[in-house]
Design a protein around this motif. Structure first.
Motif, PDB file in Angstrom:
ATOM      1  N   HIS A 378     126.500  56.003 -10.691  1.00 54.57           N
ATOM      2  CA  HIS A 378     125.179  56.551 -11.007  1.00 54.57           C
ATOM      3  C   HIS A 378     125.322  58.061 -11.195  1.00 54.57           C
ATOM      4  CE1 HIS A 378     120.687  56.640 -10.448  1.00 54.57           C
ATOM      5  NE2 HIS A 378     120.957  57.853 -10.022  1.00 54.57           N
ATOM      6  N   PHE A 379     125.334  58.525 -12.444  1.00 55.25           N
ATOM      7  CA  PHE A 379     125.544  59.941 -12.751  1.00 55.25           C
ATOM      8  C   PHE A 379     124.262  60.525 -13.350  1.00 55.25           C
ATOM      9  CE2 PHE A 379     130.262  58.838 -13.776  1.00 55.25           C
ATOM     10  CZ  PHE A 379     130.503  58.624 -12.429  1.00 55.25           C
ATOM     11  N   ARG A 380     123.803  61.642 -12.786  1.00 50.64           N
ATOM     12  CA  ARG A 380     122.586  62.303 -13.249  1.00 50.64           C
ATOM     13  C   ARG A 380     122.849  63.806 -13.367  1.00 50.64           C
ATOM     14  NH1 ARG A 380     121.891  57.768 -14.180  1.00 50.64           N
ATOM     15  NH2 ARG A 380     120.164  56.400 -13.564  1.00 50.64           N
ATOM     16  N   LYS A 403     122.392  59.883 -17.129  1.00 51.42           N
ATOM     17  CA  LYS A 403     121.165  60.471 -17.649  1.00 51.42           C
ATOM     18  C   LYS A 403     121.262  61.988 -17.587  1.00 51.42           C
ATOM     19  CE  LYS A 403     117.848  56.766 -16.732  1.00 51.42           C
ATOM     20  NZ  LYS A 403     116.555  56.419 -16.086  1.00 51.42           N
ATOM     21  N   LEU A 404     120.877  62.634 -18.677  1.00 46.90           N
ATOM     22  CA  LEU A 404     120.950  64.082 -18.796  1.00 46.90           C
ATOM     23  C   LEU A 404     119.574  64.619 -19.136  1.00 46.90           C
ATOM     24  CD1 LEU A 404     122.620  66.790 -19.267  1.00 46.90           C
ATOM     25  CD2 LEU A 404     122.715  66.078 -21.664  1.00 46.90           C
ATOM     26  N   LYS A 405     119.152  65.657 -18.433  1.00 46.13           N
ATOM     27  CA  LYS A 405     117.908  66.339 -18.770  1.00 46.13           C
ATOM     28  C   LYS A 405     118.183  67.830 -18.824  1.00 46.13           C
ATOM     29  CE  LYS A 405     113.861  64.929 -17.508  1.00 46.13           C
ATOM     30  NZ  LYS A 405     112.619  64.577 -16.771  1.00 46.13           N
ATOM     31  N   TYR A 406     117.703  68.477 -19.868  1.00 44.95           N
ATOM     32  CA  TYR A 406     117.883  69.911 -20.012  1.00 44.95           C
ATOM     33  C   TYR A 406     116.549  70.539 -20.354  1.00 44.95           C
ATOM     34  CZ  TYR A 406     118.294  68.159 -24.782  1.00 44.95           C
ATOM     35  OH  TYR A 406     118.083  67.481 -25.954  1.00 44.95           O
ATOM     36  N   TYR A 407     116.452  71.849 -20.123  1.00 44.85           N
ATOM     37  CA  TYR A 407     115.204  72.568 -20.340  1.00 44.85           C
ATOM     38  C   TYR A 407     114.798  72.523 -21.805  1.00 44.85           C
ATOM     39  CZ  TYR A 407     112.072  76.440 -21.249  1.00 44.85           C
ATOM     40  OH  TYR A 407     111.027  77.199 -21.683  1.00 44.85           O
TER      41      TYR A 407
END
Length: 478
Positions: A378-380, A403-407
């Motif tokens: 599980h990589f976030r 899952k990747l989240k960026y500004y």
């Protein structure tokens, strides 16, 4: 002027809304004290945090709080030598701290004005005041906050340096034969403007201070992900705002964290040793690199015990900064590849680059992700990126294995400035929380002055990990 007043009102309203949960209660920005009792040690940890919009900046406030608590200890114990060492990348001069716990209206706040009267003061002055009370203070920093105003290469100032050195001849409190300069030393790092030239560390050590109960607290290390940034009159870090023209505001309204470790003199001494290498080589980065790498070669710099480790940078020279002895990220990714059971990685990071280090990190994680075992991987990743090209590069690599989240300004995703990485290995019940000043990029490991603190927990009850997870969830991925 009307525009600025209106903006401040909006910020104040936003801060109230963002710092309030669904039930209308204020968001906690300081954790409970978390004990670690082992090997004859009685260590206590607290985690400090700031969410976007919070008008209480607990991570920055704690620097001023520690200085004033050290003063109170010294006043009560005049024959004891009390020491403070403070390393900070960027230091704003007009930052005022509410330091008096007997004045709850001001205590804990950080603003750009003397909002608490006799109960608030400039953090720069807190350094001087500590020396007036014969606390030995060493302070090293690299940039005055106005240097961050675009363009970064312009507007060079020495505001903090000039202010502090201008008071070194002042007398100590109650002793006309003593001067501030007898107890306070200050240096400004002059390594250059490029990214790899940064003295990027952000921490303070305090040998003795008085706790809330009046008891002595010894052997303290406090490290943050935040610089001492400019704040506005409602307590939100906003960068330089004068002159008030479009494009001249450097918004630092970010998620931040701080970590306080009490009762661990060995850890404190490790940070003090690294501080000495920065301070002694403030005008010569090449000499700093030589001193640090010589200490690494002799095994005399980093610290490690059952529950706490400290890593100091730069690491020994390598092509991709991948070193499982001197780089904690490499160490625990390597460990992740070897353990059984479900594995979790949560990254809450200002910079994650696809440079030589970032590419190696991705490749090592991809090996784990593609491995044939059926356990959960599980990589976030939460990242604050600077350009569209960075976003595309991260999406095509890290976005494929987790899952990747960026500004994104257009989508309301919060900015993060933390440097927090969390590993959880459910099979052996191991939980590792890494924080400090070190981003996930090549020059952070191989050139800059940086430090990373690792806190290790080995039970299903992992309160430090949980606190970092809460900060991570300020920007939820799931």
């Amino acid at each position: 002027m009307r525009k600025r007043v209106a903006s401040l009102l909006v910020l104040a309203l936003s801060a109230v809304l963002l710092a309030t949960g669904a039930a209308g209660t204020a968001q906690a920005t300081v954790s409970a004290s978390i004990p670690f009792t082992y090997d004859g040690k009685d260590v206590r940890v607290k985690i400090y945090s700031r969410d976007v919009g919070d008008t209480t900046n607990s991570p920055v406030f704690k620097y001023g709080d520690l200085l004033n608590r050290a003063i109170r200890y010294k006043d009560a114990n005049p024959s004891t030598e009390v020491t403070v060492r403070f390393a900070m990348y960027t230091m704003a001069h007009d930052v005022y701290i509410g330091f008096n716990p007997d004045d709850p209206a001001s205590y804990g706040r950080v603003e750009d004005n003397d909002f608490g009267g006799t109960n608030s003061e400039k953090l720069s002055y807190s350094l001087v005041k500590a020396a007036m009370h014969k606390v030995k203070v060493d302070f090293v920093y690299q940039k005055d906050a106005p240097d961050e105003m675009p363009p970064k290469s312009g507007n060079k100032t020495n505001t903090v340096l000039n202010y502090v050195t201008g008071l070194l001849d002042d007398p100590c409190t109650g002793d006309a034969n003593c001067q501030v300069g007898d107890y306070l030393r200050i240096r400004k790092v002059t390594w250059g403007d490029a990214s790899e030239k940064q003295m990027h560390a952000k921490y303070m050590t305090v040998s003795h201070y008085l706790g809330d109960s009046g008891a002595a607290v010894l052997g303290t290390t406090y490290t943050t992900t935040t610089n001492v940034d400019q704040h506005n009159s409602v307590g939100v870090p906003d960068g330089p705002i004068e002159p008030d023209v479009v494009g001249n505001s450097d918004d630092h309204n970010w998620v931040q964290s701080g970590t306080l470790v009490n009762g661990h003199p060995e850890l404190m001494r490790a940070y003090d040793g690294y501080f000495g290498k920065i301070y002694d080589n403030a005008t010569n980065q090449a000499a700093f690199h030589t001193a640090v790498r010589a200490a690494h070669a002799a095994g005399r710099l980093n610290y490690d015990d059952k529950h706490f480790s400290a890593y100091f940078f730069p690491i020994p020279e390598t092509t991709d900064a991948w070193n499982t002895t001197f780089n904690p990220i490499a160490k625990y990714v390597d460990q992740m590849a070897k353990v059984s059971g479900d594995r979790y990685l949560k990254v809450n990071m200002y910079h994650l680059k696809t440079d030589d280090f970032g590419e190696r990190l991705y490749q090592e994680l991809k090996k784990i992700y593609d491995s044939p075992d059926t356990a959960l991987k599980h990589f976030r990743f939460i990242v604050k990126t600077n350009t569209g090209n960075e976003e595309l590069s991260l999406q095509s690599t890290y976005g494929e294995i987790g899952k990747l989240k960026y500004y994104e300004a257009d989508h309301g995703v919060k900015k993060t400035h933390t440097k927090n990485t969390m590993f959880a290995f459910s099979g052996p019940h191991e939980y590792y929380s890494i924080t400090g000043s070190t981003n996930l990029k090549y020059d952070e490991n191989t050139s800059k002055a940086n430090s990373s603190l690792v806190i290790k927990e080995f039970t299903t009850d992992h309160p430090v990990y949980n606190e970092y997870k809460k900060i991570y969830e300020y920007i939820s991925l799931d």
